[in-house]
Design a protein around this motif. Sequence first.
Motif, PDB file in Angstrom:
ATOM      1  N   ARG A 158      35.183  74.845  14.955  1.00 44.74           N
ATOM      2  CA  ARG A 158      35.399  73.554  15.603  1.00 44.74           C
ATOM      3  C   ARG A 158      35.659  73.720  17.102  1.00 44.74           C
ATOM      4  NH1 ARG A 158      38.777  69.590  17.338  1.00 44.74           N
ATOM      5  NH2 ARG A 158      38.458  67.474  16.493  1.00 44.74           N
ATOM      6  N   GLU A 162      33.335  72.283  20.198  1.00 39.81           N
ATOM      7  CA  GLU A 162      33.851  71.414  21.251  1.00 39.81           C
ATOM      8  C   GLU A 162      33.612  72.028  22.628  1.00 39.81           C
ATOM      9  OE1 GLU A 162      37.919  68.874  22.226  1.00 39.81           O
ATOM     10  OE2 GLU A 162      37.989  70.587  20.832  1.00 39.81           O
ATOM     11  N   MET A 165      29.977  71.623  23.456  1.00 35.39           N
ATOM     12  CA  MET A 165      29.699  70.216  23.742  1.00 35.39           C
ATOM     13  C   MET A 165      30.077  69.890  25.189  1.00 35.39           C
ATOM     14  SD  MET A 165      31.295  66.792  21.953  1.00 35.39           S
ATOM     15  CE  MET A 165      32.959  67.272  22.442  1.00 35.39           C
ATOM     16  N   TYR A 170      24.176  71.340  23.313  1.00 36.98           N
ATOM     17  CA  TYR A 170      24.320  70.606  22.058  1.00 36.98           C
ATOM     18  C   TYR A 170      23.600  71.278  20.887  1.00 36.98           C
ATOM     19  CZ  TYR A 170      25.763  67.154  25.498  1.00 36.98           C
ATOM     20  OH  TYR A 170      26.398  66.511  26.533  1.00 36.98           O
ATOM     21  N   LEU A 177      29.454  73.015  14.564  1.00 39.56           N
ATOM     22  CA  LEU A 177      29.979  71.792  13.968  1.00 39.56           C
ATOM     23  C   LEU A 177      29.638  71.728  12.482  1.00 39.56           C
ATOM     24  CD1 LEU A 177      31.380  69.054  14.283  1.00 39.56           C
ATOM     25  CD2 LEU A 177      29.146  68.065  14.848  1.00 39.56           C
ATOM     26  N   THR A 220      24.947  65.161   9.837  1.00 39.72           N
ATOM     27  CA  THR A 220      25.113  66.444  10.532  1.00 39.72           C
ATOM     28  C   THR A 220      24.046  67.433  10.094  1.00 39.72           C
ATOM     29  OG1 THR A 220      27.515  66.103  10.640  1.00 39.72           O
ATOM     30  CG2 THR A 220      26.719  68.336  10.986  1.00 39.72           C
ATOM     31  N   GLU A 240      27.501  63.212  20.540  1.00 38.68           N
ATOM     32  CA  GLU A 240      28.783  62.505  20.643  1.00 38.68           C
ATOM     33  C   GLU A 240      29.006  61.612  19.422  1.00 38.68           C
ATOM     34  OE1 GLU A 240      28.650  60.492  24.361  1.00 38.68           O
ATOM     35  OE2 GLU A 240      29.171  62.274  25.550  1.00 38.68           O
ATOM     36  N   TRP A 243      30.045  63.860  16.684  1.00 36.72           N
ATOM     37  CA  TRP A 243      31.416  64.325  16.920  1.00 36.72           C
ATOM     38  C   TRP A 243      32.442  63.269  16.503  1.00 36.72           C
ATOM     39  CZ3 TRP A 243      33.324  68.960  17.714  1.00 36.72           C
ATOM     40  CH2 TRP A 243      34.655  69.094  18.140  1.00 36.72           C
ATOM     41  N   ASN A 246      32.664  63.332  12.835  1.00 38.86           N
ATOM     42  CA  ASN A 246      33.433  64.502  12.409  1.00 38.86           C
ATOM     43  C   ASN A 246      34.941  64.232  12.504  1.00 38.86           C
ATOM     44  OD1 ASN A 246      33.735  67.543  11.892  1.00 38.86           O
ATOM     45  ND2 ASN A 246      34.811  67.299  13.830  1.00 38.86           N
TER      46      ASN A 246
END
Length: 265
Positions: A158, A162, A165, A170, A177, A220, A240, A243, A246
């Motif tokens: 995770r 992040e 990102m 991406y 992710l 995902t 985004e 995310w 998530n």
Amino acid sequence: MLCVLLGIVCLLGSAMNSASAQSPTADAAVESPVRDSAWYDEQTGQILPVEVEDQRSDTENRDSRWTGVSTTGGKAAKAPAATTGGFSWGRLFGWLMLIALLTGLVSVLVWVFANSDFDFNSGTIEQSLITGQQLDQQTRQRMEHLPEALRDTTVNPRGQAEKLMQEGQYNEAIIYLFGHQLLLLDRVHWLRLARGKTNSRYVRETRRSEPMTGQRLQETVASFERAYFGRHEISQSEFERLWQQNEAMEQDIQHASSPKKTGAA
């Protein structure tokens, strides 16, 4: 004169007769009361000594500490000497076998706990997957069952997603992710990680446990397969959105009244 002499002789004779008549009485008066018993010797006129033999049994335990006085000489009985265990090969072998048994038992328990999926810190492991930076041993072992592209055990999936990102990478971020979501759902038993399972299989298992979470995982998976296998670029808005989904998934897991549902097959 002759008459006088005859009178004296008569008196002496009568005196002797009376003395002889009284002597048996005197003898009878001093006669021993044991004259007719077995302890009287008529020839010597003495009492025989009586010899008494000791009838007490002389056993090997006569000096036992349980008796107050020894039967041999009246001395206090000696307490038995304390015995100490001497060295023996049998005793040494027994101790070695015991140590080997305990060592084997401890080794088995350590192996079982190290390879067990049981959560010994309920409610903390999920939080560590979301906010932590270091991976626990159990998470590292479960990562071995992830698809080959997701087995990077050096970072928290995770946190790495992040970071990528924020850097605008991406296509790389979607890999971490996806791995993070699989680990998290496996932790709460909404799916079961295993090598050889397809991504669509993971989606079906999650939908049986939590339909909404299964739908989020499906989106995902679609983006991951399009970026990793199809080499398509993932836009910022798309990632985004994934995310945000998530984060909603993580909140559902943390706030679930019974997160440990068994829906994986």
